[in-house]
Structures are given as C-alpha cells and as structure tokens.
Design an enzyme around this catalytic site. Structure first.
Site, PDB file in Angstrom:
ATOM      1  N   THR A 281     130.963 -40.244  18.992  1.00  0.00           N
ATOM      2  CA  THR A 281     130.613 -41.066  17.832  1.00  0.00           C
ATOM      3  C   THR A 281     129.776 -40.233  16.866  1.00  0.00           C
ATOM      4  O   THR A 281     128.859 -39.525  17.285  1.00  0.00           O
ATOM      5  CB  THR A 281     129.832 -42.320  18.251  1.00  0.00           C
ATOM      6  N   PHE A 283     127.142 -40.288  13.894  1.00  0.00           N
ATOM      7  CA  PHE A 283     126.110 -41.134  13.309  1.00  0.00           C
ATOM      8  C   PHE A 283     125.588 -40.503  12.019  1.00  0.00           C
ATOM      9  O   PHE A 283     125.542 -39.265  11.900  1.00  0.00           O
ATOM     10  CB  PHE A 283     124.939 -41.315  14.280  1.00  0.00           C
TER      11      PHE A 283
END
Length: 395
Positions: A281, A283
């Site tokens: 992921t 960010f």
C-alpha cells in the site's frame, strides 16, 4: 577623482544621424547606445559621450526558444547558456525562509501524526515508518484526519492512496480537492494480513470473517479455501480485531495485523493470508505547508486538472510531458463533482472528469514548470497537490 557626470541630450548628434544618411529607404535604422565616461587620468574630458552602434537584440532567452504549433502545444525550449547573474541578484544565493519541515527532527520526534483507524491499523504502521518517533493520532474517518491537520490538532496525516491489489482509494483522491493540505512525502508499506480469533477458537469454528472491504477482497480466495464463506465489512482492520475481542465472538475471525492481535489479546490462526504475497500500500504524507522541492534526489509531483470536451484533449495534455521526457507513473480519472455532466450540443451528455497524474519530476526543475505552464494554457483547471521525495526504500 572628479565625480561622474552624464549629459542628457534630447536629440542625436548630427554626426550620428549623418552616419545613416546613405542608408536605403527600407533599411532599419541602426540602434545607438550612449556611454558616459568618468573623468580620470585616461580621459581628459569629464563630460565626454561616446556613441556606438548597439548590438542587435538576442534571439534567445534564458529559458530557451520555444515553437508553438496550431494546437497550442509548445515544443520544449532549446538549451541555451544561462546569463551570468550577479551574486547579490541571484535568488539561489539568498537564504530561503524556514518551514516546519526544517525545524522538525528527521525521526518525527514531537510530531503528532493523524491516521484513519483504531490503534494497530496498517495506517498507524505506515505513520510510524514515515515518522518513527511520532505520536500517532487515530481518527474515525479519512475526512477527520484531514480536518485534524487543518485545525492544528495534528501536524501531519498519513493516509492510503493506492494498493497493489485493491487499486486506488478513491475517497482520498476526492478529499485532496476538498481540503487545502499538501502532499509532502510518500511511504510504501508491505501489508501482511493475519487471521485472528479469540483464544481457544479454531479455524474450523469460524463461519465469518470481519475486516475492511479492501482486506476482505485481498484475502477472498484464501478465506474460501479455509471454508469461511460469510464476509462482514467494517471501517478498518484494527477495528475488526477490536470488535471480535470486545464481543468475545466465537464464530467470527478478524483479518488484521499481528500488532492488532497483540493489542487486543487475540490469537494468530494464520499469517500472510492475502491472495497475492506482493501486497503493498502506498501512503501519502500530508501537511499544512508544502516543502521546498529539490533536484538532488528523486522527486515526484502530483497534479490534478480538467480539460475541455473534444477529440485529442487528453492526448494533448499528456504530450506536454512526453515532449519534455517527463515520465508519468500514474493517471487516475474521477468525475468532477461540481460539474457532473458536460454542457454539450448533443443530446447525450458525458461526464466531466478530473485527471490525477503523478510525475517523476520535481517542481524545482525548469522543464516541469514549463510543462505545467504549457498545460495551463488549455486546461480548464489545474492544481499542484504536492512535490515531494520519492520513497525508494523497501516496502
């Protein structure tokens, strides 16, 4: 030494005018420059004026020469040597103002960082990776994290923007436009999902799995293979672990991190249960003020823009970067919420879109500034969301 004196003359001397007397009627007049000489030992006349032909105007500028075609696209400027600028007038010579990023310690000590979710969420792990010694501030929703920074409750926010399996988190793309925060960095985190349950519960006892919708989607095949058919979506992964622990559920497991298992007293029944082991992921790190871009290390710039209706408009927009050899790492389109439908002559009204684009470039690079200047000439809307260092570390 006598003071310098310059004479003002309202007309050119006869001698200077006679120099062009033989010029043809269609020849442009020669430009003349006036030079005042100081009285010194080399010049006996303190008020002497020398008249000499001026050099023709230059054909290049400091940014280079650009050509414009009929479509409004400018080719990149040809490289030319920059003029010599006195040190006192060189903007790079002057000290720049300090920002909060300069005062902040590299490890984030004393910094309050907002994230979405409960304690033990992956977003908290990302915040700790970005600012190791920060104080994390959990927020119930993404919008709350934005507001926490805007209202000075927190100094930064670390929020997910895209996942290698689940794709983009569209909610945060929309919130970037609604709020006035700036992207000041990015951090990539490897997500390792675990199946958690209360002590004494076995996998064969589980009939349901609870977690964030993205986590459930990322573990879909694994859960089916374990015989867990029912899915229950909640706001975040750590929140699912908290619910399972507080209600002492015996037939429901949570998909969350191993840290969440420790925080809420749950057992880890299975590790790395995501369908694809490469689950990362990305960010974004948000702040009230932008950072000063640099060119001495890899930078990324995020922008958003909209275009007029018409064939080739998107191609034309992307060409301003291709012509300057600026690489694009991501493009995302979202419906324009303030103008959901275009005003067009046809009966079929199309959606009006916003285009989010990530560039492998720094705003400190002149070619990036020229590209955005070119795009601004025909874009109906353009905003720079941030220019920030690229995360080159392992997730």
């Amino acid at each position: 030494m006598a003071p310098t004196a310059c004479l003002r003359i309202p007309f050119l001397p006869v001698r200077a005018r006679s120099a062009n007397a033989n010029a043809t009627p269609f020849s442009p007049p020669r430009r003349l420059s006036l030079k005042c000489s100081a009285a010194d030992g080399d010049n006996p006349n303190p008020n002497s004026i020398s008249i000499s032909p001026a050099s023709p105007p230059g054909l290049t500028v400091s940014d280079g020469v650009e050509s414009v075609d009929v479509n409004g696209l400018r080719r990149p400027p040809a490289p030319v040597s920059a003029p010599t600028v006195p040190g006192a007038r060189d903007p790079h010579w002057l000290p720049r103002p300090l920002t909060s990023a300069d005062i902040m310690e590299a490890d984030g000590k004393g910094l309050k960082v907002a994230y979405q979710g409960c304690a033990g969420a992956y977003s908290e792990a990302a915040a700790k990776k970005a600012y190791p010694n920060c104080e994390t501030v959990p927020c119930e929703h993404f919008d709350t994290a934005f507001q926490a920074v805007e209202n000075w409750v927190a100094d930064r926010a670390v929020l997910p923007l895209e996942n290698s399996l689940g794709g983009s988190i569209h909610r945060n793309y929309d919130l970037l436009l609604r709020h006035s925060l700036h992207i000041v960095g990015e951090v990539r985190l490897a997500v390792r999902h675990c199946l958690l349950a209360n002590p004494g519960v076995k996998i064969e006892n589980l009939k349901s799995a609870m977690s964030h919708p993205q986590a459930l989607a990322q573990c879909e095949h694994t859960l089916t293979g374990l015989g867990i058919e029912h899915r229950e979506a909640v706001d975040d992964t750590a929140g699912a672990a908290k619910i399972v622990a507080e209600h002492m559920l015996q037939d429901t497991g949570a998909i969350a991190s191993s840290l969440a298992a420790k925080l809420y007293g749950l057992d880890v029944l299975a590790e790395n249960i995501q369908d694809d082991k490469d689950n990362v992921t990305r960010f974004m790190m948000l702040a009230r003020e932008p950072i000063i871009p640099r060119t001495d290390k890899p930078f990324k710039t995020s922008i958003v823009f909209s275009l007029e209706e018409g064939p080739g408009q998107l191609f034309k927009a992307l060409a301003v970067f291709a012509m300057r050899e600026i690489n694009l790492t991501k493009i995302e389109s979202r419906p324009h919420k303030e103008r959901p439908l275009r005003d067009c002559s046809s009966l079929l009204k199309n959606f009006d879109y916003l285009f989010y684009v990530d560039l492998e470039a720094s705003m400190a690079d002149p070619k990036t500034q020229n590209a955005l200047g070119n795009l601004k000439e025909f874009a109906t809307f353009l905003r720079v969301l941030g220019s920030y260092p690229t995360d080159v570390n392992e997730p």
